[in-house]
Design an enzyme around this catalytic site. Structure first.
Site, short mmCIF file in Angstrom:
data_model
loop_
_atom_site.label_atom_id
_atom_site.label_comp_id
_atom_site.label_asym_id
_atom_site.label_seq_id
_atom_site.Cartn_x
_atom_site.Cartn_y
_atom_site.Cartn_z
N MET A 187 -12.88 16.50 -89.13
CA MET A 187 -11.85 15.50 -89.44
C MET A 187 -12.58 14.48 -88.99
O MET A 187 -11.82 13.16 -89.31
CB MET A 187 -10.35 15.59 -88.96
N GLY A 188 -13.58 14.27 -89.43
CA GLY A 188 -14.53 12.84 -88.67
C GLY A 188 -14.96 12.55 -87.82
O GLY A 188 -14.09 13.29 -86.59
N ASP A 224 -21.26 14.37 -80.19
CA ASP A 224 -22.10 15.23 -80.16
C ASP A 224 -21.50 16.90 -80.27
O ASP A 224 -22.06 17.57 -81.14
CB ASP A 224 -22.96 15.34 -79.03
N HIS A 256 -19.14 17.74 -82.91
CA HIS A 256 -19.61 18.01 -84.53
C HIS A 256 -20.76 18.68 -84.83
O HIS A 256 -21.48 19.31 -85.18
CB HIS A 256 -19.20 17.08 -85.50
N LYS A 308 -13.63 24.93 -78.46
CA LYS A 308 -12.70 23.45 -77.99
C LYS A 308 -11.78 24.38 -77.93
O LYS A 308 -10.90 24.18 -78.23
CB LYS A 308 -13.33 22.75 -77.94
O1 PAF Z 1 -10.95 20.94 -85.81
C1 PAF Z 1 -10.42 20.14 -87.14
O2 PAF Z 1 -11.25 19.12 -86.55
C2 PAF Z 1 -9.66 20.72 -88.00
O3 PAF Z 1 -8.12 21.26 -87.17
C3 PAF Z 1 -10.22 20.97 -88.86
C4 PAF Z 1 -10.57 22.15 -88.69
C5 PAF Z 1 -11.33 20.01 -89.41
C6 PAF Z 1 -9.37 21.16 -90.12
O4 PAF Z 1 -8.01 20.15 -90.67
#
Ligand code: PAF
Length: 283
Positions: A32-33, A37, A39, A151
């Protein structure tokens, strides 16, 4: 290097046709942006085992429990594209809400069992929103592999259940939580903590690791959890929504001879933080 941003499904599909024709293995990292680190570790794992990597960025309205929380969620697309640039992903897919949920959209995926306790009990409908958007993203990206952080342990189990139940042709790759030097699990929500609150937030992982260690050494679960709760409260958390030891795979009651997980959700200065740690079987 700049990150190629794709907004329309048709454009994504055009790329996918070529990649699939070449026999490329496609990996997806749904996000979700507000990338950090944690991600990036998922993206690195994807790059290491896939020929093509798509990162998706969509702040999914259907998984938020209140419009205020949805509105407050950080939106940092330009910074996200920049932070991804050195990793050389093949696409940053940033669909508009109407691309995901056109007006007539009427399908919701609901998974019983593993989605019901903990987050499910405190955030009704949250996992319906997650499962629905993740299924859409899997279909849109036609990914062979999808990378999720530990997490969000319950989310990982919910997605695994969905993939198994619906026979979706995608392999879920779990990746370890990434922590700051002081132990705080990285999360986009940490951005909303003041410096002072961030320092106090460290009590959450400290309490979890201490309790997990104590349980592994034979302390009773009730006593270990009571000590952890006290530590978190003393650090200034306003509310502990849950702090529970659960079976690691089913989230049912923990059993001494099976891997377990200690999971927590607690509020600090108006920010809801979640974390979890493994507790190995005692025999
Ligand atoms: O973990 C997240 O950021 C969100 O729940 C996901 C998996 C991108 C779904 O919107």
């Amino acid at each position: 290097m700049t990150t190629p941003i794709i907004r329309r499904l048709d454009d994504l599909r055009a790329n996918l046709r070529e990649w699939k024709r070449n026999g490329d293995l496609v990996g997806v990292v749904p996000t979700m942006g507000a990338l950090h680190d944690g991600h990036l570790s998922l993206v690195r794992a994807a790059k290491a085992s896939c020929d093509r990597v798509i990162v998706t960025l969509f702040v999914n309205p259907r998984q938020f429990n209140s419009p205020e929380d949805f509105a407050k969620y950080p939106r940092t697309e330009i910074a996200d594209a920049e932070i991804l640039a050195p990793l050389d992903v093949d696409a940053l897919f940033v669909p508009h809400v109407a691309e995901m949920y056109p007006l007539a959209h009427a399908t919701t995926i609901s998974i019983s069992g593993v989605s019901e306790p903990l987050e499910g009990a405190h955030r009704p409908g949250h996992f319906d929103g997650v499962a629905t958007v993740v299924a859409l993203l899997f279909n849109m990206t036609q990914a062979d592999r999808a990378f999720f952080g530990e997490k969000d342990w319950q989310q990982l189990l919910v997605v695994q259940r969905m993939v198994t139940d619906l026979r979706l042709p995608v392999e879920i790759v779990p990746c370890p939580s990434i922590r700051t030097e002081s132990g705080l699990a990285l999360s986009s929500r940490n951005q909303r903590l003041s410096d002072q609150a961030r320092a106090r937030a460290v009590a959450l992982p400290e309490a979890l690791f201490e309790a997990a260690d104590a349980i592994a050494k034979g302390k009773t679960v009730d006593n270990a959890i009571a000590s952890a709760r006290a530590r978190i409260s003393i650090a200034g958390f306003d509310d502990i929504e849950y702090l529970e030891l659960r079976d690691s795979a089913t989230l049912g009651p923990a059993q001494a001879d099976r891997p377990a997980r200690l999971l927590v959700a607690a509020w600090l200065d108006g920010v809801r933080l979640i974390d979890n740690v493994a507790v190995p079987p005692s025999s």
